[in-house]
Design an enzyme around this catalytic site. Structure first.
Site, short mmCIF file in Angstrom:
data_model
loop_
_atom_site.label_atom_id
_atom_site.label_comp_id
_atom_site.label_asym_id
_atom_site.label_seq_id
_atom_site.Cartn_x
_atom_site.Cartn_y
_atom_site.Cartn_z
N HIS A 59 48.95 24.19 -30.25
CA HIS A 59 50.01 23.64 -29.37
C HIS A 59 51.27 23.45 -30.30
CE1 HIS A 59 52.63 21.74 -26.28
NE2 HIS A 59 52.87 21.10 -27.07
N GLU A 60 50.96 22.63 -31.22
CA GLU A 60 52.11 22.48 -32.21
C GLU A 60 52.60 23.50 -33.23
OE1 GLU A 60 53.74 19.62 -31.82
OE2 GLU A 60 52.35 18.60 -30.40
N HIS A 67 55.05 25.92 -31.43
CA HIS A 67 56.47 25.23 -31.37
C HIS A 67 56.97 26.01 -32.70
CE1 HIS A 67 56.35 22.89 -28.04
NE2 HIS A 67 55.47 21.91 -28.51
N HIS A 103 57.92 24.16 -24.53
CA HIS A 103 57.05 23.66 -23.56
C HIS A 103 57.04 24.54 -22.21
CE1 HIS A 103 57.10 19.73 -25.72
NE2 HIS A 103 55.88 20.14 -26.00
N CYS A 138 53.58 33.16 -22.44
CA CYS A 138 53.50 32.62 -23.79
C CYS A 138 52.71 33.48 -24.60
CB CYS A 138 53.11 31.47 -23.86
SG CYS A 138 54.32 30.09 -23.19
#
Length: 365
Positions: free
Chosen positions: A256-257, A260, A266, A294
């Protein structure tokens, strides 16, 4: 509970875009790839691979942090997003402090994380840097006044990572089993990052099932106050046991990080690992996988074949559970002993990947 529904037309535009050029690029996906991606246009339908986002309470991410949704076109046209290049194509993982009681098992755990990230960001190299102690970072630390556990200062860690960042890095991420705080007035943070500089630090300390209970083994005496600069307090300090659930939560947070770092916001479209989370229960509700929108963002940045990426992820979950390894492990920067990989918490994702590969089954690779 609130279920967030989007019209099919809205999801289609978010995936394909209104731009003729980007729509033409979308049509270059194979028939099987488009079929898979378009499964996300009907989330929650009978037999659907994807599900709508649900908000369970006012403390969940979406009510607390209202954000603009980012569709594929917004992502692609963002002048500030980062894309790997031939000169900057490696993701580096820097471990900070102890990750368990047994050194060899600690190294194996980090290797599992590295391998999972390499499969998730298929096509990029992921390397582990030699581990460092908390003392080597020179960071400030404290005992939390509420939870009475040790915490380390994120800003100092980011400055340390900046100095350690190799020249060929796409990004560098620091991971630790110690709790984090960003400044004295804050209780804690799970993570902190500088996306423009491609750096981030994440803590897995609060992924211990007992962290929020009175029996948490990391609690110190209420009156204990460490001496500034005396890093001996970290020697033998409690770290969570390495379990299947901890491994799953760690893999989810890391991907997830790092997502980014590519410029992905998000996700607010469909249930997705890129959804924001305000607390552990909400984080546990997120799936391991990317939603189609995504997934297209990441694929456009890295250039992998979707089926090959899914096969790599499935292989990571199904490879020899006894701990035997193949020659591909030589890519790691560390020589490690081998323990059985605890992947039973990944069973739902494993079945999901097989369903995806059934759709992509005849896709030319």
């Amino acid at each position: 509970m609130q279920v967030i529904h989007h019209p099919v037309e809205t999801l289609h535009t978010a995936l394909v875009s209104r731009s003729r050029g980007l729509a033409d690029c979308y049509n270059k996906y194979t028939k099987q790839e488009r079929r898979l991606l378009e499964e996300g246009l009907h989330p929650g339908g009978p037999g659907s691979l994807f599900h709508p986002i649900t908000v369970h309470s006012g403390s969940d991410w979406i009510p607390v942090h209202p954000e603009e949704p980012q569709d594929f076109q917004s992502f692609y046209e963002d002048p500030n997003r980062k894309t790997p290049t031939t000169r900057h194509s490696t993701i580096y993982i820097q471990t900070i402090g102890s990750f368990g009681e047994a050194g060899a098992q600690t190294e194996q755990y980090v290797e599992w994380l590295r391998e999972y990230c390499q499969a998730f960001f298929y096509g990029l190299a992921v390397k582990s840097l030699p581990p460092v102690t908390v003392a080597e970072t020179g960071c400030s630390f404290r005992v939390n006044n509420n939870s009475y556990n040790l915490q380390i200062l994120t800003g100092d860690l980011l400055r340390f990572l900046e100095k350690r960042k190799p020249k060929d890095a796409f990004c560098i991420v620091g991971i630790t089993m110690f709790d984090l705080y960003p400044k004295d007035s804050w209780n804690f943070v799970f993570r902190q990052a500088s996306l423009t500089m491609g750096m981030g630090v994440f803590s897995f300390a609060r992924y211990d099932d007992n962290f929020y209970t009175s029996s948490y083994a990391g609690r110190l005496e209420k009156r204990f106050q460490p001496t500034r600069g005396d890093y001996s307090v970290f020697e033998g300090y409690y770290t969570p046991p390495i379990t299947s659930t901890l491994l799953l939560r760690s893999c989810k947070t890391m991907t997830h990080e790092i997502g980014h770092m590519f410029g992905m916001w998000h996700c607010q479209w469909v249930n997705c690992v890129m959804q924001g989370s305000n607390h552990l229960e909400e984080s546990d509700r997120r799936p391991m996988n990317l939603c189609p929108i995504c997934l297209r963002k990441l694929q456009s940045s890295v250039g992998f074949k979707i089926a090959m990426r899914y096969k790599a992820l499935l292989h990571w979950m199904e490879e020899d559970q006894s701990g035997a390894v193949g020659p591909e492990k030589a890519t790691s920067s560390q020589s490690v002993s081998h323990f059985p990989k605890p992947t039973h918490a990944f069973d739902t994702t494993r079945l999901w990947l097989r369903r995806c590969l059934d759709i992509l089954g005849n896709d030319p690779l």
